[in-house]
Design a protein around this motif. Sequence first.
Motif, mmCIF file in Angstrom:
data_model
loop_
_atom_site.group_PDB
_atom_site.id
_atom_site.type_symbol
_atom_site.label_atom_id
_atom_site.label_comp_id
_atom_site.label_asym_id
_atom_site.label_seq_id
_atom_site.Cartn_x
_atom_site.Cartn_y
_atom_site.Cartn_z
ATOM 1 N N LYS A 52 0.839 -1.214 0.000
ATOM 2 C CA LYS A 52 0.000 0.000 0.000
ATOM 3 C C LYS A 52 0.860 1.244 0.000
ATOM 4 N N ASP A 53 1.908 1.222 0.821
ATOM 5 C CA ASP A 53 2.810 2.377 0.875
ATOM 6 C C ASP A 53 3.466 2.595 -0.472
ATOM 7 N N ARG A 54 3.826 1.483 -1.107
ATOM 8 C CA ARG A 54 4.503 1.591 -2.396
ATOM 9 C C ARG A 54 3.591 2.212 -3.438
ATOM 10 N N GLU A 55 2.369 1.824 -3.391
ATOM 11 C CA GLU A 55 1.431 2.363 -4.386
ATOM 12 C C GLU A 55 1.374 3.871 -4.326
ATOM 13 N N LYS A 56 1.494 4.389 -3.104
ATOM 14 C CA LYS A 56 1.465 5.853 -2.960
ATOM 15 C C LYS A 56 2.656 6.477 -3.638
ATOM 16 N N LYS A 57 3.808 5.811 -3.547
ATOM 17 C CA LYS A 57 5.039 6.419 -4.064
ATOM 18 C C LYS A 57 5.320 6.030 -5.493
ATOM 19 N N VAL A 58 4.394 5.404 -6.134
ATOM 20 C CA VAL A 58 4.675 4.806 -7.444
ATOM 21 C C VAL A 58 5.212 5.790 -8.483
ATOM 22 N N SER A 113 7.322 8.364 -7.895
ATOM 23 C CA SER A 113 8.698 8.813 -7.650
ATOM 24 C C SER A 113 9.673 7.651 -7.662
ATOM 25 N N GLU A 114 10.621 7.649 -6.731
ATOM 26 C CA GLU A 114 11.715 6.670 -6.782
ATOM 27 C C GLU A 114 11.304 5.290 -6.257
ATOM 28 N N SER A 115 10.134 4.838 -6.575
ATOM 29 C CA SER A 115 9.623 3.577 -6.016
ATOM 30 C C SER A 115 10.476 2.367 -6.364
ATOM 31 N N ARG A 116 10.954 2.310 -7.594
ATOM 32 C CA ARG A 116 11.718 1.129 -8.050
ATOM 33 C C ARG A 116 12.811 0.721 -7.089
ATOM 34 N N GLU A 117 13.698 1.683 -6.803
ATOM 35 C CA GLU A 117 14.827 1.363 -5.923
ATOM 36 C C GLU A 117 14.362 0.931 -4.554
ATOM 37 N N GLU A 118 13.386 1.609 -4.047
ATOM 38 C CA GLU A 118 12.902 1.281 -2.707
ATOM 39 C C GLU A 118 12.335 -0.120 -2.666
ATOM 40 N N GLU A 119 11.580 -0.443 -3.679
ATOM 41 C CA GLU A 119 10.981 -1.786 -3.759
ATOM 42 C C GLU A 119 12.043 -2.855 -3.635
ATOM 43 N N GLU A 120 13.105 -2.684 -4.452
ATOM 44 C CA GLU A 120 14.148 -3.695 -4.443
ATOM 45 C C GLU A 120 14.815 -3.784 -3.087
ATOM 46 N N GLU A 121 15.081 -2.620 -2.525
ATOM 47 C CA GLU A 121 15.723 -2.601 -1.211
ATOM 48 C C GLU A 121 14.865 -3.298 -0.176
ATOM 49 N N GLU A 122 13.595 -2.954 -0.176
ATOM 50 C CA GLU A 122 12.688 -3.530 0.810
ATOM 51 C C GLU A 122 12.577 -5.024 0.636
ATOM 52 N N GLU A 123 12.511 -5.441 -0.629
ATOM 53 C CA GLU A 123 12.415 -6.868 -0.895
ATOM 54 C C GLU A 123 13.633 -7.591 -0.365
ATOM 55 N N GLU A 124 14.799 -6.988 -0.621
ATOM 56 C CA GLU A 124 16.028 -7.605 -0.135
ATOM 57 C C GLU A 124 16.022 -7.679 1.370
ATOM 58 N N GLU A 125 15.607 -6.564 1.982
ATOM 59 C CA GLU A 125 15.572 -6.515 3.443
ATOM 60 C C GLU A 125 14.631 -7.568 3.977
ATOM 61 N N GLU A 126 13.474 -7.643 3.357
ATOM 62 C CA GLU A 126 12.479 -8.621 3.789
ATOM 63 C C GLU A 126 13.055 -10.019 3.716
ATOM 64 N N GLU A 127 13.709 -10.282 2.588
ATOM 65 C CA GLU A 127 14.262 -11.621 2.408
ATOM 66 C C GLU A 127 15.292 -11.928 3.451
ATOM 67 N N ARG A 128 16.161 -10.938 3.713
ATOM 68 C CA ARG A 128 17.205 -11.147 4.710
ATOM 69 C C ARG A 128 16.582 -11.398 6.061
ATOM 70 N N MET A 129 15.606 -10.585 6.406
ATOM 71 C CA MET A 129 14.962 -10.722 7.706
ATOM 72 C C MET A 129 14.302 -12.070 7.818
ATOM 73 N N GLU A 130 13.636 -12.446 6.730
ATOM 74 C CA GLU A 130 12.939 -13.724 6.749
ATOM 75 C C GLU A 130 13.892 -14.869 6.919
ATOM 76 N N GLU A 131 14.992 -14.802 6.228
ATOM 77 C CA GLU A 131 15.958 -15.899 6.323
ATOM 78 C C GLU A 131 16.510 -15.990 7.715
ATOM 79 N N GLU A 132 16.749 -14.826 8.305
ATOM 80 C CA GLU A 132 17.309 -14.826 9.653
ATOM 81 C C GLU A 132 16.298 -15.347 10.659
ATOM 82 N N ALA A 133 15.118 -14.803 10.546
ATOM 83 C CA ALA A 133 14.148 -15.089 11.599
ATOM 84 C C ALA A 133 13.462 -16.425 11.425
ATOM 85 N N GLU A 134 13.181 -16.778 10.223
ATOM 86 C CA GLU A 134 12.364 -17.966 10.055
ATOM 87 C C GLU A 134 13.024 -19.039 9.210
ATOM 88 N N GLY A 135 14.044 -18.682 8.454
ATOM 89 C CA GLY A 135 14.604 -19.658 7.530
ATOM 90 C C GLY A 135 13.505 -20.122 6.605
#
Lengths: 147, 143
Positions: free
Chosen positions: A108-114, A116-138
Amino acid sequence: MAERPEDLNLPNAVITRIIKEALPDGVNVSKEARRAISQAASVFVLYATSCANNFAMKAKRKTLNAGDVMAAMEEMEFERFLEPLREALEVYKKGQKGKKEVSEQKRKDREKKVDSESREEEEEEEEEEERMEEEAEGEAEEEEVEN
Amino acid sequence: MPGQKRRYNVRFPPRRIKKIMQKDTEVGRIAMAVPVIISRALEMFLKSLLTKTCLITQSKLSAVISIAHMKQCIESEKLFHFLKDLAERTSTTAAQKDNRGMNVWPLYRNKRHEICAKKPPEAAETSLDNDSSSSESELYICL
């Protein structure tokens, strides 16, 4: 499909950690025994899989689910695992629910920023999410692959 | 009693678990929760195996768990009898290469056949030397 032996063993780091937690101070494991433990782990997975799959097939289901694994544990006479496994399942389910809410919110937040610089943020967030997920839940997020 | 520490390291990677599970050709799709519970079950299983083996090790006044102790544990506990074949195949000689882990696979349903439960050591040697024809050599030897 090239099958390398390394692919089919579980990571040594995790095995080592479990060994450390299980044994009292001062007791060690020989190199060969360490390897045998890793192999025993793989055999356990296969045996549990085979058992669980029998339950799934009996129920005419093509997808192996958590209930099948529980039934398998009972069949294998590991009843004392059932309670901790149920807890682990609960924790997992809660985690999944939380993640879903978080990712929906992010969407939802991304849709608001679509505009402007949404592309880079999306990728960053996805990476962060993945890292967090791997750490926390594997956690495995990929789609199930048909055999 | 020790509290719930963050045991990230004792969790097995779901992808790897799934790969192992899918060695069984009769297995179709796997719900995402499954590798997570298998990981936990694995942890408990290994701890149980280690703890019981350790008792044998200590009874022999040793500080190092050896294959022999593990074999004895597997033999004495009905719970671990599914590991008997693995124990028989495991020796303390140079056979302890990583590749020997492959000997375990024919025990369960795999892509090649469902009949042969054990591979003689020579068969293992052959199949490991040439990956591409490994399936054939297994068939010839076992049938």
